[in-house]
Design a protein around this motif. Structure first.
Motif, PDB file in Angstrom:
ATOM      1  N   ARG A 169       4.276   5.669  -5.422  1.00  0.00           N
ATOM      2  CA  ARG A 169       4.297   5.732  -6.889  1.00  0.00           C
ATOM      3  C   ARG A 169       3.311   6.787  -7.390  1.00  0.00           C
ATOM      4  O   ARG A 169       3.603   7.538  -8.334  1.00  0.00           O
ATOM      5  N   MET A 170       2.132   6.833  -6.770  1.00  0.00           N
ATOM      6  CA  MET A 170       1.129   7.808  -7.183  1.00  0.00           C
ATOM      7  C   MET A 170       1.619   9.230  -6.951  1.00  0.00           C
ATOM      8  O   MET A 170       1.492  10.101  -7.825  1.00  0.00           O
ATOM      9  N   MET A 171       2.208   9.452  -5.762  1.00  0.00           N
ATOM     10  CA  MET A 171       2.701  10.791  -5.454  1.00  0.00           C
ATOM     11  C   MET A 171       3.847  11.191  -6.383  1.00  0.00           C
ATOM     12  O   MET A 171       3.935  12.337  -6.816  1.00  0.00           O
ATOM     13  N   SER A 180       4.211  10.165  -9.428  1.00  0.00           N
ATOM     14  CA  SER A 180       3.613  10.447 -10.730  1.00  0.00           C
ATOM     15  C   SER A 180       3.013  11.847 -10.762  1.00  0.00           C
ATOM     16  O   SER A 180       3.146  12.575 -11.744  1.00  0.00           O
ATOM     17  N   VAL A 181       2.338  12.217  -9.676  1.00  0.00           N
ATOM     18  CA  VAL A 181       1.749  13.548  -9.596  1.00  0.00           C
ATOM     19  C   VAL A 181       2.836  14.623  -9.670  1.00  0.00           C
ATOM     20  O   VAL A 181       2.702  15.632 -10.371  1.00  0.00           O
ATOM     21  N   LYS A 182       3.929  14.382  -8.955  1.00  0.00           N
ATOM     22  CA  LYS A 182       5.020  15.356  -8.954  1.00  0.00           C
ATOM     23  C   LYS A 182       5.662  15.475 -10.333  1.00  0.00           C
ATOM     24  O   LYS A 182       6.088  16.555 -10.751  1.00  0.00           O
ATOM     25  N   SER A 183       5.747  14.338 -11.050  1.00  0.00           N
ATOM     26  CA  SER A 183       6.402  14.357 -12.355  1.00  0.00           C
ATOM     27  C   SER A 183       5.568  15.087 -13.402  1.00  0.00           C
ATOM     28  O   SER A 183       6.099  15.553 -14.401  1.00  0.00           O
ATOM     29  N   ILE A 184       4.250  15.202 -13.187  1.00  0.00           N
ATOM     30  CA  ILE A 184       3.405  15.910 -14.151  1.00  0.00           C
ATOM     31  C   ILE A 184       3.694  17.405 -14.122  1.00  0.00           C
ATOM     32  O   ILE A 184       3.949  18.051 -15.121  1.00  0.00           O
ATOM     33  N   ASP A 185       3.638  17.976 -12.947  1.00  0.00           N
ATOM     34  CA  ASP A 185       3.914  19.396 -12.819  1.00  0.00           C
ATOM     35  C   ASP A 185       4.214  19.696 -11.357  1.00  0.00           C
ATOM     36  O   ASP A 185       3.364  19.497 -10.488  1.00  0.00           O
ATOM     37  N   VAL A 186       5.375  20.179 -11.127  1.00  0.00           N
ATOM     38  CA  VAL A 186       5.743  20.508  -9.752  1.00  0.00           C
ATOM     39  C   VAL A 186       4.954  21.707  -9.258  1.00  0.00           C
ATOM     40  O   VAL A 186       4.636  21.834  -8.083  1.00  0.00           O
ATOM     41  N   LEU A 187       4.617  22.641 -10.227  1.00  0.00           N
ATOM     42  CA  LEU A 187       3.882  23.836  -9.863  1.00  0.00           C
ATOM     43  C   LEU A 187       2.400  23.546  -9.736  1.00  0.00           C
ATOM     44  O   LEU A 187       1.935  22.455 -10.065  1.00  0.00           O
ATOM     45  N   ASP A 188       1.666  24.564  -9.328  1.00  0.00           N
ATOM     46  CA  ASP A 188       0.215  24.443  -9.198  1.00  0.00           C
ATOM     47  C   ASP A 188      -0.403  24.354 -10.592  1.00  0.00           C
ATOM     48  O   ASP A 188      -0.239  25.280 -11.405  1.00  0.00           O
ATOM     49  N   PRO A 189      -1.103  23.272 -10.937  1.00  0.00           N
ATOM     50  CA  PRO A 189      -1.664  23.134 -12.286  1.00  0.00           C
ATOM     51  C   PRO A 189      -2.719  24.188 -12.598  1.00  0.00           C
ATOM     52  O   PRO A 189      -3.003  24.462 -13.763  1.00  0.00           O
ATOM     53  N   SER A 221       0.829  -1.204   0.000  1.00  0.00           N
ATOM     54  CA  SER A 221       0.000   0.000   0.000  1.00  0.00           C
ATOM     55  C   SER A 221       0.865   1.256   0.000  1.00  0.00           C
ATOM     56  O   SER A 221       0.606   2.209  -0.746  1.00  0.00           O
ATOM     57  N   ALA A 222       1.896   1.261   0.845  1.00  0.00           N
ATOM     58  CA  ALA A 222       2.788   2.416   0.914  1.00  0.00           C
ATOM     59  C   ALA A 222       3.520   2.616  -0.414  1.00  0.00           C
ATOM     60  O   ALA A 222       3.693   3.750  -0.881  1.00  0.00           O
ATOM     61  N   GLU A 223       3.936   1.504  -1.028  1.00  0.00           N
ATOM     62  CA  GLU A 223       4.635   1.592  -2.310  1.00  0.00           C
ATOM     63  C   GLU A 223       3.727   2.183  -3.381  1.00  0.00           C
ATOM     64  O   GLU A 223       4.148   3.022  -4.181  1.00  0.00           O
ATOM     65  N   ALA A 224       2.457   1.738  -3.403  1.00  0.00           N
ATOM     66  CA  ALA A 224       1.510   2.254  -4.384  1.00  0.00           C
ATOM     67  C   ALA A 224       1.264   3.745  -4.174  1.00  0.00           C
ATOM     68  O   ALA A 224       1.201   4.522  -5.140  1.00  0.00           O
TER      69      ALA A 224
END
Length: 236
Positions: A168-170, A172-181, A162-165
């Protein structure tokens, strides 16, 4: 392996503190896997040793019961021989009576020996019975502890996945855009508003041009009316 060693090992394993072991482990899951393997092997080893101890106890109990039965049997034979001797003596056969009395004494001697052997075995049997009971209790505790280990491992693995998943999700979110979308949406909205304003400006310009044309037409109409009236005046 001696009985004391078996008992000590069973007791030690049964009292093992899982949480304390996990706190010291660098990799708790591997630690639990290793503990499960060791516990399973130790339980198998302990079961064999306890089975041997129980078997030896049952043999001692059988020997004890044989001594008890033998003492009873020899007592019966002694009684029978004594009564026969009394009958023969009463019938006047003293010599024959003495023979049966001697047989009674032999039987009584055998009875005493069997009773003594039974008494000597009783403390050992009692001690071994206590050892077996403690070993059985220790085995039960070990099996309970093994179940706890397996449950703890399953819980730990589930939490780790669960922690690994989540990580990974976090990531992925960071890799999309570090700034406020929402900043991107704001810029796009500004662009749309500028385009809308531009369109309104063109409409306003178009409307202004049309008004000018109509005003020009009105001016032309007035000039024609003036010329017409002037001609009418002259004609009069």
């Amino acid at each position: 392996m001696t009985k004391q060693t078996i008992l000590g090992r069973v007791t030690q394993l049964a009292k093992a503190n899982i949480n304390a072991l996990l706190d010291q482990a660098e990799d708790p899951q591997k630690m639990l896997d290793q503990l499960i393997r060791e516990y399973t092997a130790n339980i198998s080893e302990a079961e064999q040793a306890v089975a041997t101890t129980i078997g030896n106890l049952r043999l001692m109990e059988q020997d004890h019961q044989e001594d008890v039965d033998a003492a009873k049997e020899w007592g019966g034979k002694a009684l029978a021989a004594s009564r026969k001797a009394d009958e023969l003596r009463a019938a006047g056969s003293a010599a024959e009576a003495d023979k049966f009395d001697n047989l009674a004494k032999v039987a009584l001697g055998r009875q005493l020996r069997s009773e003594k052997e039974a008494r000597v075995a009783e403390p050992t049997i009692a001690s071994q019975t206590e050892v077996v009971d403690r070993l059985k209790s220790g085995l039960d505790q070990m099996k309970t502890k093994l179940s706890e280990l397996k449950a703890k491992r399953d819980e730990l693995v589930a939490r780790a996945k669960s922690a690994e998943a989540q990580n990974r999700m976090m990531d992925s979110v960071k890799s999309i855009d570090v700034l406020d979308p929402t900043s991107e949406l704001s810029r796009f909205e500004d662009k749309v508003r500028r385009e809308e304003a531009k369109a309104l400006g063109k409409q306003e310009l178009a409307a202004s041009s049309l008004d000018a044309q109509f005003e020009q037409l009105d001016s032309l109409g007035d000039s024609a009316e003036v010329e017409a009236r002037l001609a009418a005046l002259k004609a009069a």
